[in-house]
Design an enzyme around this catalytic site. Sequence first.
Site, short mmCIF file in Angstrom:
data_model
loop_
_atom_site.label_atom_id
_atom_site.label_comp_id
_atom_site.label_asym_id
_atom_site.label_seq_id
_atom_site.Cartn_x
_atom_site.Cartn_y
_atom_site.Cartn_z
N HIS A 95 30.10 19.97 -29.38
CA HIS A 95 29.99 19.11 -28.20
C HIS A 95 31.35 18.68 -27.67
O HIS A 95 31.46 18.25 -26.52
CB HIS A 95 29.03 17.93 -28.42
N ASP A 234 27.19 21.57 -35.41
CA ASP A 234 28.02 21.07 -34.31
C ASP A 234 29.51 21.38 -34.52
O ASP A 234 30.30 20.50 -34.83
CB ASP A 234 27.79 19.55 -34.18
N SER A 657 34.23 12.13 -33.29
CA SER A 657 33.61 13.44 -33.26
C SER A 657 34.62 14.51 -33.60
O SER A 657 35.72 14.53 -33.04
CB SER A 657 33.04 13.73 -31.88
N1 ARG Z 1 25.99 11.57 -30.23
C1 ARG Z 1 27.13 12.40 -30.46
C2 ARG Z 1 28.34 11.74 -29.79
O1 ARG Z 1 28.31 10.65 -29.40
C3 ARG Z 1 26.89 13.79 -29.99
C4 ARG Z 1 26.77 13.99 -28.52
C5 ARG Z 1 26.60 15.39 -28.04
N2 ARG Z 1 25.25 15.88 -28.23
C6 ARG Z 1 24.22 15.74 -27.37
N3 ARG Z 1 23.06 16.17 -27.72
N4 ARG Z 1 24.35 15.17 -26.19
O2 ARG Z 1 29.18 12.26 -29.14
N1 GLU Z 2 29.44 11.95 -31.18
C1 GLU Z 2 30.45 10.94 -31.13
C2 GLU Z 2 31.75 11.39 -30.48
O1 GLU Z 2 31.75 12.17 -29.58
C3 GLU Z 2 30.69 10.45 -32.51
C4 GLU Z 2 29.53 9.68 -32.91
C5 GLU Z 2 29.81 8.22 -32.86
O2 GLU Z 2 29.87 7.60 -31.80
O3 GLU Z 2 29.96 7.73 -33.97
O4 GLU Z 2 32.80 10.92 -30.79
#
Ligand code: ARG
Ligand code: GLU
Length: 722
Positions: A95, A234, A657
């Site tokens: 991502h 990921d 991330s």
């Molecule tokens: N929650 C994770 C973060 O904050 C992954 C986001 C990307 N994935 C998604 N399904 N949108 O970045």
């Molecule tokens: N998916 C998040 C990012 O892009 C990390 C997850 C979080 O917020 O802890 O940094």
Amino acid sequence: MFKIYYKLFCAESLRFPTLLFLLLFLLPARADEGMWLPMLIQKKIPQMQELGFRLTAEDIYSVNRACLKDAIVHFGGGCTGEVISAEGLLITNHHCGYGQIQAHSSVEHDYLKDGFWARTKDEELPNKGLTVTFLRRMEDVTEQVLEGVTDQMSEVERQGIIEANIKKISEETLGDMDPKFHSVRITPAYYGNQYFLYLNEIFRDIRLVGAPPSSIGKFGGDTDNWMWPRHTGDFSLFRIYANVDNQPAEYSDDNVPYRPRYHFTISAKGLKPGDFTMVYGYPGRTRQYVLSPAVDYIANRSNPQKIRLRSLRLDVMNREQAKDPAVRIQYSSKNAGVSNAWKKWQGESRGILNARTIGKKEAFEKRFQQWAEASGHQEYITLIPRLKELYSQLEPYLFASEMYTEAVMAVELLRFANTLESTVERSGTARAAEVAERFFKDYYKPIDQEIFELLFTEFYRIMEPFGDLLPSDPAIGEPLPAEASRFAVLAEYLYSNSALADRQKTMDLLAKDPASVLTLIRQDPAFRLVSPFVVKNRDKIQPRIRDINRELNLLYRTWMQAIMEFDSDRIFYPDANSTLRVTYGTVQGYSPADAVMYLPVSTIEGIMQKDDPHIFDYDIPQSLRDIYAARDFGRWETDGTVPVCFIATNHTSGGNSGSPVLNADGHLLGLNFDRVWEGTMSDIEFDPSVCRNISVDIRYVLFIIDKIGNANYLLDELDISE
Ligand code: ARG
Ligand code: GLU
């Protein structure tokens, strides 16, 4: 560990595993809260060693020799990445590389859908504008920054001196280094009680090397996002290029793979519950020390309203993307971005409610007040009332500002009209034409038009009590009544009459003589509509927010001092601010709800349980099904299966991330990519019973590179400890 998982579900072997299972959850919930500055990690080493850590502070951060920090980069400014080979191979999340993978994708070469694997270095794809940054050293510069500051001076004077000092120190530190490839950042910690300097090296030739298909890299999509159990692969691979002297350079054919000072050894040895883990990366922003009214605002007012506005946008995008593969690609990155915060805010508000954060903060504030009054310290006695007063002044402006962002500026056409005008004004028409090309590559008018109508209708409803924070002439010359039908009419007019909603008309417009381009943009209905909002925001809302925030920050500086005195047993760490931090914890499951227990490790079995060709988020590649059916797991098989993701008690945030998750020896166990839903309030309160970070197990990454990518030549580059 994986055996336990299996046996749990077979009756005849229940007794032994049940015992283990119970033990697993009886491990005391340890407070692994904290995001520590690498330079000051020494004071945490004893606790880390108690949990199993086998290295020293010098191994984590040193200016004298290569150390773990030399393998870590700030990736594109918003994520973390790490170097995993002597040839500059870099790994981060799928991502995080999503925008780049998408940019190289078309309906013919759909790397998002099918994945991408460069077969040789020649096939690696350059990415304009992408940078990675290494921290070379950091330093406590509090004394130098505060030089000349006295207790007697006004805040304005004080700020002036600080800014001048920061400028001077930055310039001196930078010396004759090229600012294109080096940067100096000086940032406050504890609301200006301390200042730290960061000297960075910036690399600008970063090429895409590999990415799994989205059905692996984004497996579970937005359905599973922020949730456990998780099964997402990921990751994506890039390579850092340098000039022949191993120095950062702009993209060039002559560049060669960068030889890093340090790269991570990969651990294929695996992990089990209770194992030490450490996450080393760039958390973006936390607000651990804010007062109860600020938390109340976030949880009960701001989040719910932003969630509502984003739901409207997402419904439209999801529907249109499902209809047309080209639109699906165009809006994939936008959709993921909108949906990500939308879902996090939901978890955060719920988590704050469940953890009773507001009540706890109120009780703390009450005890503090009593202590302050008993001590007779006048400045401390008035602190909370003054902070609360400022919050009540701030709230309407902050709310309006957030609604402007989430409604007015969320309309692509309006944001584009505004950007285009300022780009022409500042950088000329050639640059504006580039901006326009990029915009139209991923623009689908029907989505935007519908979103405009929905958002404006909702925006005017929400903003009704704040009439004075709305422009008086937002429409194309006339005021707008709030009936939905009016916005439908306006939408129709706007999207058929604005040249900026059409690629060809925009390009023709930008090709005219520069003098008339600005005039034409300014006459365009999209610009005329957005401009009064921009002006109102710029002249009335933002200045007020800045003023109040300045005062708030000032009081928070005192608040930090005061609570450090009041709560003298607690060890404080500065809020995250996109600087490099260390956090540590152990591999552990948790209980998300009464009578439910989560195990800390997921396996490929779970992928197969979720697999469904009819559900986009769970439709895995046929090749993975075949490999599974043949149980062809190769050297990545562990206890009859392949581990996929795991959770641990590390305190992470957005920006972490892609961060390396390291074992007790500093070897790479996996990549951080998320947090569990019940724990997303950890930016405000870290509750050790439910706050968990989610990582993809490096063995799953290797399995995918090997079996799905058939990219064994990449494995040869790695140092794998088995
Ligand atoms: N929650 C994770 C973060 O904050 C992954 C986001 C990307 N994935 C998604 N399904 N949108 O970045
Ligand atoms: N998916 C998040 C990012 O892009 C990390 C997850 C979080 O917020 O802890 O940094």
